[in-house]
Write a protein that holds these residues in place. Structure first.
Motif, PDB file in Angstrom:
ATOM      1  N   GLY C  76     -21.014 102.270  -2.159  1.00 39.84           N
ATOM      2  CA  GLY C  76     -21.600 102.615  -0.877  1.00 39.84           C
ATOM      3  C   GLY C  76     -20.581 102.989   0.154  1.00 39.84           C
ATOM      4  O   GLY C  76     -19.410 103.201  -0.151  1.00 39.84           O
ATOM      5  N   HIS C  88     -24.421 101.366   3.774  1.00 38.67           N
ATOM      6  CA  HIS C  88     -25.375 101.955   2.838  1.00 38.67           C
ATOM      7  C   HIS C  88     -24.893 101.554   1.449  1.00 38.67           C
ATOM      8  O   HIS C  88     -23.836 101.989   1.005  1.00 38.67           O
ATOM      9  CB  HIS C  88     -25.398 103.488   3.003  1.00 38.67           C
ATOM     10  CG  HIS C  88     -26.417 104.175   2.148  1.00 38.67           C
ATOM     11  ND1 HIS C  88     -26.375 105.514   1.858  1.00 38.67           N
ATOM     12  CD2 HIS C  88     -27.530 103.700   1.519  1.00 38.67           C
ATOM     13  CE1 HIS C  88     -27.414 105.840   1.086  1.00 38.67           C
ATOM     14  NE2 HIS C  88     -28.119 104.759   0.866  1.00 38.67           N
ATOM     15  N   LEU C  89     -25.677 100.700   0.768  1.00 36.53           N
ATOM     16  CA  LEU C  89     -25.210 100.050  -0.458  1.00 36.53           C
ATOM     17  C   LEU C  89     -26.180 100.232  -1.621  1.00 36.53           C
ATOM     18  O   LEU C  89     -27.391 100.046  -1.445  1.00 36.53           O
ATOM     19  CB  LEU C  89     -25.061  98.542  -0.204  1.00 36.53           C
ATOM     20  CG  LEU C  89     -24.121  98.131   0.927  1.00 36.53           C
ATOM     21  CD1 LEU C  89     -24.282  96.649   1.227  1.00 36.53           C
ATOM     22  CD2 LEU C  89     -22.676  98.442   0.562  1.00 36.53           C
ATOM     23  N   HIS C 104     -31.283 100.421  -3.958  1.00 41.27           N
ATOM     24  CA  HIS C 104     -30.707 100.347  -2.620  1.00 41.27           C
ATOM     25  C   HIS C 104     -30.718  98.871  -2.220  1.00 41.27           C
ATOM     26  O   HIS C 104     -31.768  98.232  -2.264  1.00 41.27           O
ATOM     27  CB  HIS C 104     -31.637 101.195  -1.741  1.00 41.27           C
ATOM     28  CG  HIS C 104     -31.274 101.261  -0.321  1.00 41.27           C
ATOM     29  ND1 HIS C 104     -30.553 102.320   0.199  1.00 41.27           N
ATOM     30  CD2 HIS C 104     -31.555 100.440   0.716  1.00 41.27           C
ATOM     31  CE1 HIS C 104     -30.412 102.141   1.501  1.00 41.27           C
ATOM     32  NE2 HIS C 104     -30.999 101.008   1.841  1.00 41.27           N
TER      33      HIS C 104
END
Lengths: 138, 138, 138
Positions: C76, C88-89, C104
């Motif tokens: 991310g 954002h992973l 996500h």
């Protein structure tokens, strides 16, 4: 499509509908990357093909999908093959039911977004034999 | 087996039949890596063991496989444990039916090829306690 | 929680029970990371939520889990959204039966340990639009 370089690291974002491999090739050409490594990639894919290499079948067995999937991991490298940058890519993907699948990525379209990072190698040269597929590091 | 260093990044390729962890240890010794990170790894594995750590069973539950699998992602780090480089490795793998499995990698043989990258850490020291397994960063 | 920086790379270890995203935010604040990339992450998670983005449902469909899982890959980036570092992973995970799932990552607690690496970007700026979620690279 947007991308930017800091030291030897290129961060990129590809928009919905873009061809993943063509977009990577464009980044490689713009930044003159002949050898490199994919360090990261997340987002979603659709209309993709993933393969498993089978010795019994003496080649890749390819599975085609249309539906969107989450891109969990995006790994690989860039080498020169026949004087063109070649991307050897593997992906882990999640379907809508969150089960994971994966393989060697042959083809894919970006769904929503793809955000990733390439590390350019400038002192060593990665070359891939067009016949055997073997990677040389020199 | 071939590998080469650029700045703090070592790109390696292991051939079919090589022991993954023994090969990584050899790279670590040749480049005097006492602390580092696995940044990438793709290719295939066979004859591997992956584990899940269970508190109830107070240890790793290990699954052994013989058949070849695609290596989707290869993550981990290198620390010193009892004065030896120790590799803590996790993998995501795809079977021939493209379904993904994974876990803590205990052992594996390269199938066809394994292409990867290690980042050497030269200013910090990663150490793993041989009794508790805890990683220290100093 | 421990972490240390070498050049632009921060190696971290989070202990059992820590909130993953809150811990990453703390690392980002301590090292003034406004833009960056997650290069690695292994260990285990529990009490986590993973999502699939569905256009039909016009948003994320989220699945909650309590049981521990092995963290196979952790990918991310870090961008600024509303003047706060935003992660954002995406993760690939293995359940006790070694089957892999992923998506996500919305939320997670560290189980046993989480060992990872962040690369700080200092010359470029990643910004995420709070309304559309789109990443800008400038």
């Amino acid at each position: 499509m947007s991308f930017r370089k800091e030291r030897n690291f290129i961060v990129f974002r590809f928009e919905d509908g873009k061809d993943v491999i063509e977009s990577l090739k464009r980044v490689a050409k713009e930044h003159q990357i002949q050898s490199g490594v994919i360090l990261s990639g997340i987002g979603m894919l659709r209309d993709f093909e993933i393969s498993f290499y089978s010795r019994e079948k003496m080649g890749y067995v390819t599975n085609k999908f249309h539906e969107p999937v989450e891109l969990l991991s995006f790994s690989g490298n860039i080498s020169m093959r026949n004087n063109e940058p070649f991307f050897h890519l593997h992906v882990a993907l999640a379907k809508e039911d969150i089960s994971a699948i994966g393989g060697h990525l042959k083809k894919a379209t970006v769904h929503n977004t793809l955000e990733g990072v390439i590390m350019r190698l400038s002192e060593m040269k990665l070359t891939r034999d067009p016949e055997t597929g073997t990677l040389s590091i020199s």
